[in-house]
Design a protein around this motif. Structure first.
Motif, PDB file in Angstrom:
ATOM      1  N   LEU A  71       0.851  -1.193   0.000  1.00 20.60           N
ATOM      2  CA  LEU A  71       0.000   0.000   0.000  1.00 20.60           C
ATOM      3  C   LEU A  71       0.884   1.239   0.000  1.00 20.60           C
ATOM      4  O   LEU A  71       1.850   1.323   0.769  1.00 20.60           O
ATOM      5  CB  LEU A  71      -0.888  -0.009   1.236  1.00 20.60           C
ATOM      6  CG  LEU A  71      -1.732   1.240   1.505  1.00 20.60           C
ATOM      7  CD1 LEU A  71      -2.774   1.434   0.413  1.00 20.60           C
ATOM      8  CD2 LEU A  71      -2.404   1.124   2.879  1.00 20.60           C
ATOM      9  N   PRO A  92      -3.783   6.496  -8.053  1.00 20.37           N
ATOM     10  CA  PRO A  92      -4.793   5.491  -7.674  1.00 20.37           C
ATOM     11  C   PRO A  92      -5.109   4.523  -8.815  1.00 20.37           C
ATOM     12  O   PRO A  92      -5.371   3.338  -8.559  1.00 20.37           O
ATOM     13  CB  PRO A  92      -6.004   6.350  -7.308  1.00 20.37           C
ATOM     14  CG  PRO A  92      -5.403   7.628  -6.811  1.00 20.37           C
ATOM     15  CD  PRO A  92      -4.197   7.856  -7.677  1.00 20.37           C
ATOM     16  N   THR A 104      -3.440   1.070  -9.149  1.00 21.60           N
ATOM     17  CA  THR A 104      -3.837  -0.032  -8.284  1.00 21.60           C
ATOM     18  C   THR A 104      -4.185  -1.256  -9.114  1.00 21.60           C
ATOM     19  O   THR A 104      -5.037  -1.186 -10.011  1.00 21.60           O
ATOM     20  CB  THR A 104      -5.032   0.370  -7.407  1.00 21.60           C
ATOM     21  OG1 THR A 104      -4.631   1.442  -6.544  1.00 21.60           O
ATOM     22  CG2 THR A 104      -5.522  -0.809  -6.586  1.00 21.60           C
ATOM     23  N   GLN A 112       0.068  -7.498  -5.075  1.00 26.57           N
ATOM     24  CA  GLN A 112      -0.921  -6.425  -5.063  1.00 26.57           C
ATOM     25  C   GLN A 112      -0.247  -5.086  -4.810  1.00 26.57           C
ATOM     26  O   GLN A 112       0.519  -4.933  -3.857  1.00 26.57           O
ATOM     27  CB  GLN A 112      -1.972  -6.682  -3.993  1.00 26.57           C
ATOM     28  CG  GLN A 112      -3.015  -5.580  -3.852  1.00 26.57           C
ATOM     29  CD  GLN A 112      -3.970  -5.513  -5.027  1.00 26.57           C
ATOM     30  OE1 GLN A 112      -4.475  -6.537  -5.498  1.00 26.57           O
ATOM     31  NE2 GLN A 112      -4.228  -4.303  -5.517  1.00 26.57           N
ATOM     32  N   THR A 126      -1.582  -1.240  -4.114  1.00 25.18           N
ATOM     33  CA  THR A 126      -2.734  -0.403  -3.846  1.00 25.18           C
ATOM     34  C   THR A 126      -2.256   1.020  -3.601  1.00 25.18           C
ATOM     35  O   THR A 126      -1.423   1.249  -2.721  1.00 25.18           O
ATOM     36  CB  THR A 126      -3.517  -0.904  -2.636  1.00 25.18           C
ATOM     37  OG1 THR A 126      -3.951  -2.257  -2.877  1.00 25.18           O
ATOM     38  CG2 THR A 126      -4.739  -0.027  -2.379  1.00 25.18           C
ATOM     39  N   SER A 128      -3.550   4.493  -2.490  1.00 28.05           N
ATOM     40  CA  SER A 128      -4.709   5.096  -1.846  1.00 28.05           C
ATOM     41  C   SER A 128      -4.256   5.950  -0.669  1.00 28.05           C
ATOM     42  O   SER A 128      -3.264   5.639  -0.008  1.00 28.05           O
ATOM     43  CB  SER A 128      -5.662   4.014  -1.351  1.00 28.05           C
ATOM     44  OG  SER A 128      -6.730   4.575  -0.624  1.00 28.05           O
TER      45      SER A 128
END
Length: 123
Positions: free
Chosen positions: A11, A88, A91, A118, A120, A122
């Motif tokens: 993230l 964003p 992602t 993954q 992400t 954000s």
């Protein structure tokens, strides 16, 4: 047995950076390696790739030019994706991809995929 091991996902806030790594094992040599990404419900798309023979030609999707950079370390059979100015819309699950020669004298190239990591973006 061929394996692609990815690392570096996670993230990050918009505008941030991440570096992905993908190490190949069980191969003789690399023709090309790269990264694709996929958003659920959409097709997998090329992010960037690098031809490891010769001068190391690189190719980038338009949506990552001037933000992402792909590089390689042939001594470690590893490719890296430096991702800057993340948005964003970046992602997705990022997949490492490789085209490999498995034995000396091989003329056939075999395609392999990593398990995906993954990313992400954000706040």
């Amino acid at each position: 047995q061929v394996a692609l091991v990815e690392s570096g996902g996670g993230l990050v806030q918009p505008g941030g950076s991440l570096r992905l790594s993908c190490a190949a094992s069980g191969i003789f040599s690399i023709k090309a390696m790269g990264w694709y990404r996929q958003v659920q419900g959409k097709e997998r798309e090329l992010v960037a790739n690098i031809i490891t023979t010769g001068g190391g030609q690189t190719n980038y999707a338009d949506f990552v030019k001037d933000r992402f950079s792909i590089s390689r370390d042939n001594t470690k059979n590893t490719v890296y994706l430096q991702m800057n100015s993340l948005k964003p819309e970046d992602t997705a699950v990022y997949y490492c991809y490789g085209q490999f020669y498995l034995d000396p004298g091989d003329e056939v190239v075999y395609d392999y995929w990593g398990q995906g990591t993954q990313i992400t973006v954000s706040s």
